[in-house]
Design a protein around this motif. Structure first.
Motif, PDB file in Angstrom:
ATOM      1  N   UNK A 203       0.855  -1.185   0.000  1.00  0.00           N
ATOM      2  CA  UNK A 203       0.000   0.000   0.000  1.00  0.00           C
ATOM      3  C   UNK A 203       0.886   1.229   0.000  1.00  0.00           C
ATOM      4  N   UNK A 204       0.652   2.142  -0.945  1.00  0.00           N
ATOM      5  CA  UNK A 204       1.460   3.350  -1.077  1.00  0.00           C
ATOM      6  C   UNK A 204       0.570   4.576  -0.987  1.00  0.00           C
ATOM      7  N   UNK A 205       0.961   5.524  -0.149  1.00  0.00           N
ATOM      8  CA  UNK A 205       0.260   6.793  -0.012  1.00  0.00           C
ATOM      9  C   UNK A 205       1.215   7.891  -0.451  1.00  0.00           C
TER      10      UNK A 205
ATOM     11  N   UNK B  44      -1.277   7.011  10.791  1.00  0.00           N
ATOM     12  CA  UNK B  44      -1.539   8.423  11.047  1.00  0.00           C
ATOM     13  C   UNK B  44      -0.667   9.214  10.071  1.00  0.00           C
ATOM     14  N   UNK B  45      -1.225  10.298   9.551  1.00  0.00           N
ATOM     15  CA  UNK B  45      -0.489  11.146   8.622  1.00  0.00           C
ATOM     16  C   UNK B  45      -0.927  12.585   8.806  1.00  0.00           C
ATOM     17  N   UNK B  46      -0.141  13.476   8.248  1.00  0.00           N
ATOM     18  CA  UNK B  46      -0.492  14.897   8.244  1.00  0.00           C
ATOM     19  C   UNK B  46      -0.434  15.366   6.792  1.00  0.00           C
TER      20      UNK B  46
ATOM     21  N   UNK C  99       2.874   7.119   9.607  1.00  0.00           N
ATOM     22  CA  UNK C  99       3.431   6.167  10.563  1.00  0.00           C
ATOM     23  C   UNK C  99       2.403   5.080  10.816  1.00  0.00           C
ATOM     24  N   UNK C 100       2.866   3.845  10.868  1.00  0.00           N
ATOM     25  CA  UNK C 100       2.003   2.719  11.213  1.00  0.00           C
ATOM     26  C   UNK C 100       1.892   2.680  12.733  1.00  0.00           C
ATOM     27  N   UNK C 101       0.672   2.782  13.247  1.00  0.00           N
ATOM     28  CA  UNK C 101       0.437   2.768  14.690  1.00  0.00           C
ATOM     29  C   UNK C 101       0.108   1.379  15.213  1.00  0.00           C
ATOM     30  N   UNK C 102      -0.559   0.562  14.382  1.00  0.00           N
ATOM     31  CA  UNK C 102      -0.965  -0.778  14.824  1.00  0.00           C
ATOM     32  C   UNK C 102      -1.087  -1.690  13.616  1.00  0.00           C
ATOM     33  N   UNK C 103      -0.825  -2.967  13.863  1.00  0.00           N
ATOM     34  CA  UNK C 103      -1.008  -4.007  12.855  1.00  0.00           C
ATOM     35  C   UNK C 103      -1.985  -5.035  13.428  1.00  0.00           C
ATOM     36  N   UNK C 104      -3.068  -5.272  12.698  1.00  0.00           N
ATOM     37  CA  UNK C 104      -4.113  -6.196  13.159  1.00  0.00           C
ATOM     38  C   UNK C 104      -4.562  -5.883  14.584  1.00  0.00           C
ATOM     39  N   UNK C 105      -4.673  -4.595  14.887  1.00  0.00           N
ATOM     40  CA  UNK C 105      -5.160  -4.155  16.191  1.00  0.00           C
ATOM     41  C   UNK C 105      -4.121  -4.148  17.295  1.00  0.00           C
TER      42      UNK C 105
ATOM     43  N   UNK D 200       8.205   5.041  12.337  1.00  0.00           N
ATOM     44  CA  UNK D 200       9.069   5.701  11.363  1.00  0.00           C
ATOM     45  C   UNK D 200       8.198   6.274  10.263  1.00  0.00           C
ATOM     46  N   UNK D 201       8.681   7.329   9.632  1.00  0.00           N
ATOM     47  CA  UNK D 201       7.967   7.883   8.491  1.00  0.00           C
ATOM     48  C   UNK D 201       8.110   6.941   7.307  1.00  0.00           C
ATOM     49  N   UNK D 202       6.992   6.574   6.721  1.00  0.00           N
ATOM     50  CA  UNK D 202       6.967   5.666   5.581  1.00  0.00           C
ATOM     51  C   UNK D 202       6.019   6.219   4.529  1.00  0.00           C
TER      52      UNK D 202
END
Length: 74
Positions: free
Chosen positions: A5-7, A43-45, A12-18, A27-29
């Motif tokens: 998945x590309x945005x 989460x993003x800005x 930043x990824x906060x959680x995976x599968x809850x 990290x910024x991705x």
């Protein structure tokens, strides 16, 4: 099948599968691999108004509709 998945913005990824990720993993991705039947919470800005694209990085998937836009208003 996994989906990269590309945005077109950093996030930043906060959680995976809850399950929250460890602080050391924050990290910024701009791309995250989503294994089959999995979820991520990000989460993003968005610093500028406009249209921000997201899509699967597998060209055949993007061509078949795995893409979209996030509309950000001022």
């Amino acid at each position: 099948m996994d989906h990269p998945f590309h945005l077109h913005a950093f996030f930043q990824v906060l959680a995976r599968d809850g399950v929250p990720v460890a602080d050391a993993e924050l990290a910024d991705e701009d791309t995250v691999v989503l294994p089959q039947r999995s979820t991520v919470r990000i989460v993003t800005r968005f610093d500028e108004p406009g249209m921000w694209m997201y899509h699967c990085h597998i060209p055949e998937h993007t061509e078949r509709g795995m893409m979209g836009e996030i509309h950000v208003e001022p």
